[in-house]
Design an enzyme around this catalytic site. Sequence first.
Site, PDB file in Angstrom:
ATOM      1  N   LYS A 101      -5.622   9.149   0.990  1.00 43.71           N
ATOM      2  CA  LYS A 101      -6.641   8.649   1.915  1.00 43.71           C
ATOM      3  C   LYS A 101      -7.393   9.798   2.581  1.00 43.71           C
ATOM      4  CE  LYS A 101      -7.189   5.795   6.096  1.00 43.71           C
ATOM      5  NZ  LYS A 101      -6.494   5.061   7.162  1.00 43.71           N
ATOM      6  N   TRP A 153      -3.067  11.235  17.045  1.00 45.46           N
ATOM      7  CA  TRP A 153      -2.858  12.663  16.822  1.00 45.46           C
ATOM      8  C   TRP A 153      -4.178  13.392  16.626  1.00 45.46           C
ATOM      9  CZ3 TRP A 153      -3.581  15.145  11.855  1.00 45.46           C
ATOM     10  CH2 TRP A 153      -4.050  14.274  10.856  1.00 45.46           C
ATOM     11  N   ASP A 154      -5.267  12.631  16.376  1.00 45.93           N
ATOM     12  CA  ASP A 154      -6.595  13.231  16.240  1.00 45.93           C
ATOM     13  C   ASP A 154      -6.905  14.140  17.427  1.00 45.93           C
ATOM     14  OD1 ASP A 154      -6.333  10.917  14.743  1.00 45.93           O
ATOM     15  OD2 ASP A 154      -8.363  10.207  15.109  1.00 45.93           O
ATOM     16  N   GLU A 170      -2.100   8.319   5.029  1.00 43.00           N
ATOM     17  CA  GLU A 170      -1.511   6.994   5.237  1.00 43.00           C
ATOM     18  C   GLU A 170      -1.431   6.170   3.957  1.00 43.00           C
ATOM     19  OE1 GLU A 170      -3.772   5.346   8.496  1.00 43.00           O
ATOM     20  OE2 GLU A 170      -3.588   7.248   9.558  1.00 43.00           O
TER      21      GLU A 170
END
Length: 785
Positions: free
Chosen positions: A595, A364-365, A491
Amino acid sequence: MSPDPGRPFTVEPWLVREPQLDLDALGQVESVFALSNGHIGLRGNLDEGEPHAMPGTYLNSFYERRPLPYAEGGYGYPESGQTIINVTNGKIIRLLVEDEPFDLRYGHLQRHERVLDLQAGTLTREVEWESPAGRAVKVRSTRIVSLTQRAIAAICYEVEVLDAPALLVVQSELVANEQLPSRGDDDPRVEAALTDPLVAEQHRSDETGATLLHQTRRSGLRVAAAMDHEVSGPNGFKITSEATEDIGRTTVIARLAPGEKLSIVKYVAYGWSARRSQPALHDQVRAALAAARYTGWQGLIDEQRAYLDEFWTTADVEIDGDAELQQAVRVATWHVLQAGARAERRAIGAKGLTGEGYDGHTFWDTETFCLPVLSHLAPEAAADALRWRKSILPLAYERAEQLGIKGAAFPWRTIRGQECSGYWPAGTAAFHINADIADAVRRHVLATGDVEFEREVGLELLVATARLWRSLGHHDSSGEFRIDGVTGPDEYTAIVDNNVYTNLMAQQNLRVAAETAARHARAAARLGVNAEEMASWRDAAKSMRIPFDEVLGVHPQSEGFTDHQVWDFENTPAKMYPLLLNVPYFDLYRKQVIKQADLVLAMQLRPDAFTREQMVRNFAYYEALTVRDSSLSACTQAVVAAWTGHLDLAYDYLAEAALVDLNDLAGNSDHGVHIASMAGTWTAVVSGFGGMRNDGTGLQFSPRLPPALSRISFGLRWQGRQLRVEIRPEEAEYRLVSGPPMRLRHHGEPLALADDPQVRPIGPAEWVEPVEQPHGRAPRARHPG
């Protein structure tokens, strides 16, 4: 300027210079010096091939299948993975001086310098070396991957004898199935799958070059590599070529007197296909070689410079007050361009084509970090990346059906469109990727005004993803629309109900799909969309559940998140980070530790959903919980820190995002550069300090500089226009470089822009309460004091 201790590069405005060879930093330098055009990627390995950290020659979307091992299987688990592989290496040029191999580990290295030129698009190398037998030579090479001739890479290699006559032998090679260092995978089946992945099909040579064709053992993809040479030097040189299954070699032999030079121009062409026959692929690369030779070395160099001159006219970001940051922002923009410039309907991976990190997968980056930049700087590259997403829609429909939902479920990580994540809590459950793709469509159409693209490409992506959300979520007893059991961007928090980021992005996805389908009613009807379905999308969006903690006055990242136990940061030593390598996931999942930016990313992408007070409180709350074990986080925190008045902190985060590879801040740049962090660097400047937003009513800017910087200037494309913005401490200037007049807003004030630049004052920033980060996880303070 000399490099800082531990930093292999000097600081210069447009160059990345390695003034001396540092074998300990070889992998990092290979990644930073990688050249690519989005189709071909060449790691910055030495011409002679050794020593190296990781040889790398990559073709976009060329992969091999490998097993995905499971301790315990389950329905819907992907059965195989996809891994980018090192294809035929055409970079290698070996030199022997009076039968002594040119090898920097032997003899005496008098000088070694490599320079990446961001304006010329070249990697140059200059070496002075004395062999163990005392023969001295000077070697100069220049390497490019063409941005104008997609299939072509080229090298100009020159050798000069310095002190005594010498017999030189130059071996220019194509090497398939070259020996690689171990990848370190625990499963030996994975290592076996990637050992000698190419099966020879054809090899040919002529006097000045060779051609090799191979096919992958499992994925059945065919690759062709061909080389040709132009040689000049003293009379009497000899050139021959030969080819075997895995090696093509052209050998040049010459005897040089002191001061004489031998010059070799090597042209390399690559092509691959899952469908084309051997003859067709052979002819394709030979034709590309013919075009390159017709253009000539200087012609390729001139084309490269012209392409980049045009690009930098818009894309350059100028920063006064921090020379290191200035260089880093340009390097970041360069690598984002390289990753997508000529990808042409193929994926943009998390590492681009600079290394084997993440197996070469795209995530998705791409849509959330890279495409917004490309839409403003190289819009056709962004459009092609979204056309690739449309091309894999059949697989996304198939995956959704397998999961028992409607619409399209795009893969969390992939190369060719199949899901490759074997860890479903962070992979399959991260459905937000579907809304991220829809958001990239929305942003691209707003940035370009391309109605045809919206109708032909964007519409089906929006409809397919909207159908997924309508199927995945449900109305509860109170009428709110819930999306349960998903994983957001963070995440360290998985399988949650009503992740705010996911719900807000899905809400926007549903709204935009309905609006777009209404604008293109005929095209939507062909997709089976009717008024009733559009109404159901609008209804789900209107009643979307967005949790809010009334006691704390903040949005919980997901339902009940603020009730979880807070992680014990004080007693977590630095060596424990990143936590995912040292702590079981079940412990991370049940505590407040983040994260990477999640709720904060929601504020960046959906600022319309938050009041100013909520944004300030949310940012402070989540700063204290975010450990930034992901390189995706700093750039987002930079943007929202700037928006909420924490300008010094935003500056610190911008530097962290920008320098992640030049300074190897994550300790893993040898696996490839961090393309999304580099893209986020541009966004941190333009959206953070420039305050650029686009809510569908037009561009608006709310610029404000951190005290350490005296000036920022940046450009962008907007609906057929070229715009440049210059920010100084007390004023901002807006200039329409080309295109028709337009309107924008400066700190909420309407502004008409035509022939003359417009200057507007910038008022003082409001004071805000300082925020804190988890113990030991604050960014390195860059600002004075």
